[in-house]
Design a protein around this motif. Structure first.
Motif, PDB file in Angstrom:
ATOM      1  N   THR A  27      12.789  -4.505   4.180  1.00 42.72           N
ATOM      2  CA  THR A  27      13.208  -3.010   3.680  1.00 42.72           C
ATOM      3  C   THR A  27      14.292  -2.737   2.874  1.00 42.72           C
ATOM      4  O   THR A  27      14.587  -1.868   2.265  1.00 42.72           O
ATOM      5  CB  THR A  27      13.453  -2.146   5.018  1.00 42.72           C
ATOM      6  OG1 THR A  27      13.409  -0.870   4.772  1.00 42.72           O
ATOM      7  CG2 THR A  27      14.553  -2.657   5.655  1.00 42.72           C
ATOM      8  N   ASN A  30      12.621  -2.557  -0.512  1.00 40.18           N
ATOM      9  CA  ASN A  30      11.679  -1.604  -0.794  1.00 40.18           C
ATOM     10  C   ASN A  30      11.835  -0.642  -1.748  1.00 40.18           C
ATOM     11  O   ASN A  30      12.672   0.190  -1.321  1.00 40.18           O
ATOM     12  CB  ASN A  30      11.321  -1.437   0.435  1.00 40.18           C
ATOM     13  CG  ASN A  30       9.711  -0.651   0.351  1.00 40.18           C
ATOM     14  OD1 ASN A  30       9.851   0.426  -0.190  1.00 40.18           O
ATOM     15  ND2 ASN A  30       8.607  -1.137   0.893  1.00 40.18           N
ATOM     16  N   ASP A  33      11.700   2.766  -0.137  1.00 45.15           N
ATOM     17  CA  ASP A  33      12.363   3.020   0.871  1.00 45.15           C
ATOM     18  C   ASP A  33      13.906   3.421   0.374  1.00 45.15           C
ATOM     19  O   ASP A  33      14.794   4.146   0.877  1.00 45.15           O
ATOM     20  CB  ASP A  33      12.492   1.968   1.920  1.00 45.15           C
ATOM     21  CG  ASP A  33      11.330   2.092   2.815  1.00 45.15           C
ATOM     22  OD1 ASP A  33      10.570   2.965   2.805  1.00 45.15           O
ATOM     23  OD2 ASP A  33      10.848   0.637   3.138  1.00 45.15           O
ATOM     24  N   ARG A  38      15.519   5.996   2.868  1.00 50.40           N
ATOM     25  CA  ARG A  38      14.866   5.696   4.357  1.00 50.40           C
ATOM     26  C   ARG A  38      15.315   4.356   4.627  1.00 50.40           C
ATOM     27  O   ARG A  38      15.199   4.106   5.770  1.00 50.40           O
ATOM     28  CB  ARG A  38      13.682   5.782   4.606  1.00 50.40           C
ATOM     29  CG  ARG A  38      12.989   7.323   4.371  1.00 50.40           C
ATOM     30  CD  ARG A  38      11.620   7.542   4.685  1.00 50.40           C
ATOM     31  NE  ARG A  38      10.636   6.533   3.843  1.00 50.40           N
ATOM     32  CZ  ARG A  38      10.088   7.076   2.700  1.00 50.40           C
ATOM     33  NH1 ARG A  38      10.138   8.341   2.276  1.00 50.40           N
ATOM     34  NH2 ARG A  38       9.261   6.455   2.143  1.00 50.40           N
ATOM     35  N   TRP A  39      15.782   3.521   3.621  1.00 53.74           N
ATOM     36  CA  TRP A  39      16.021   2.100   4.095  1.00 53.74           C
ATOM     37  C   TRP A  39      16.780   1.728   5.337  1.00 53.74           C
ATOM     38  O   TRP A  39      16.490   0.976   5.989  1.00 53.74           O
ATOM     39  CB  TRP A  39      16.332   1.352   2.758  1.00 53.74           C
ATOM     40  CG  TRP A  39      17.739   1.480   2.140  1.00 53.74           C
ATOM     41  CD1 TRP A  39      18.150   2.611   1.658  1.00 53.74           C
ATOM     42  CD2 TRP A  39      18.901   0.827   2.701  1.00 53.74           C
ATOM     43  NE1 TRP A  39      19.500   2.761   1.436  1.00 53.74           N
ATOM     44  CE2 TRP A  39      20.067   1.646   2.212  1.00 53.74           C
ATOM     45  CE3 TRP A  39      19.017  -0.125   3.557  1.00 53.74           C
ATOM     46  CZ2 TRP A  39      21.397   1.223   2.380  1.00 53.74           C
ATOM     47  CZ3 TRP A  39      20.520  -0.668   3.783  1.00 53.74           C
ATOM     48  CH2 TRP A  39      21.554   0.081   3.111  1.00 53.74           C
ATOM     49  N   LYS A  42      15.240   2.369   8.528  1.00 58.93           N
ATOM     50  CA  LYS A  42      14.128   1.612   9.046  1.00 58.93           C
ATOM     51  C   LYS A  42      14.812   0.132   9.390  1.00 58.93           C
ATOM     52  O   LYS A  42      14.389  -0.387  10.201  1.00 58.93           O
ATOM     53  CB  LYS A  42      13.247   1.489   7.646  1.00 58.93           C
ATOM     54  CG  LYS A  42      12.455   2.516   7.441  1.00 58.93           C
ATOM     55  CD  LYS A  42      11.426   2.536   6.363  1.00 58.93           C
ATOM     56  CE  LYS A  42      10.257   1.426   6.869  1.00 58.93           C
ATOM     57  NZ  LYS A  42       9.283   1.438   5.658  1.00 58.93           N
TER      58      LYS A  42
END
Length: 240
Positions: A27, A30, A33, A38-39, A42
């Protein structure tokens, strides 16, 4: 079976964390993300077994919401504990001095820094939110949370108005809106940012480094150091 550990956050919340698998590191790179902010949530979520005894086996969304609602100082502390559990206490890295431009190598023991107070953990104040009088009513200044962090991370071009908004719970009894904050006086924004920045609670993630080349000092956020998340720097590479 993954090893687990129970920790108490500065606010008193008990969190049980577990070892991370390689899936968690994916993540960090990513693109979707990272772009959405949002990384980090997560990444943390992969380590969570329970929060105050509540488990989230079937609903990842509820877990993410619980992390978003956490105060930033608690999240900082939680992330530090996750890092030490999975990668060890030593943080070995190279960093370029913003003053002379030269790179120095460092080896920090995070647990020692936490124990001796170099990494500062502040108690949460009981008089928060703090009310600040502005030209357009009372601004309620509160501790930042994961939601504030994610909102800031999602802004394409962060400006000083948005920074002030991140500290605010309300303005004149209403949820903060950019259109209303644009009508504030600059002295209002300065007051909000000052009060918000001095609202200490939980772990302060900023540390001071001494440049080994020019002997000047500068501040850096722990989580801006790439080796904090994915350690790759060796002692040999920094000449120790």
């Amino acid at each position: 079976m993954l090893n687990t550990e129970k920790i108490i956050l500065p606010s008193g919340i008990e969190v049980e964390i577990q070892e991370l698998t390689a899936e968690a590191e994916r993540t960090l790179t990513n693109k979707a993300d990272v772009k959405s902010g949002r990384w980090l949530n997560k990444f943390i979520s992969y380590a969570i077994v329970s929060i105050d005894g509540k488990k989230y086996p079937d609903n990842k969304g509820d877990l993410i919401n619980a992390l978003l609602d956490m105060k930033t100082g608690d999240r900082n502390y939680l992330l530090l504990q996750i890092r030490m559990q999975n990668y060890g206490d030593d943080l070995i890295f190279n960093y370029q001095c913003p003053k002379c431009g030269k790179t120095s190598g460092y080896k920090l023991n995070l647990r020692e820094m936490l124990d001796n107070g170099t990494l500062k953990v502040y108690p949460y104040r009981s008089d928060v939110p703090v009310e600040v009088e502005t030209s357009r009513g009372i601004a309620e200044i509160d501790y930042m949370t994961g939601r504030s962090e994610q909102w800031l991370a999602m802004q394409n071009e962060l400006d000083t108005i948005q920074i002030a908004m991140a500290f605010c719970k309300s303005l004149d009894g209403k949820a903060p809106e950019y259109s209303e904050f644009r009508k504030l006086l600059v002295k209002d924004l300065a007051k909000i940012r000052t009060v918000g920045a001095n609202l200490k609670g939980g772990l302060e993630s900023q540390i001071e480094l001494d440049c080994l080349e020019c002997n000047n000092s500068y501040n850096v956020m722990l989580y801006q150091i790439s080796d904090f998340f994915t350690p790759i720097t060796s002692l040999e590479s920094i000449g120790q």
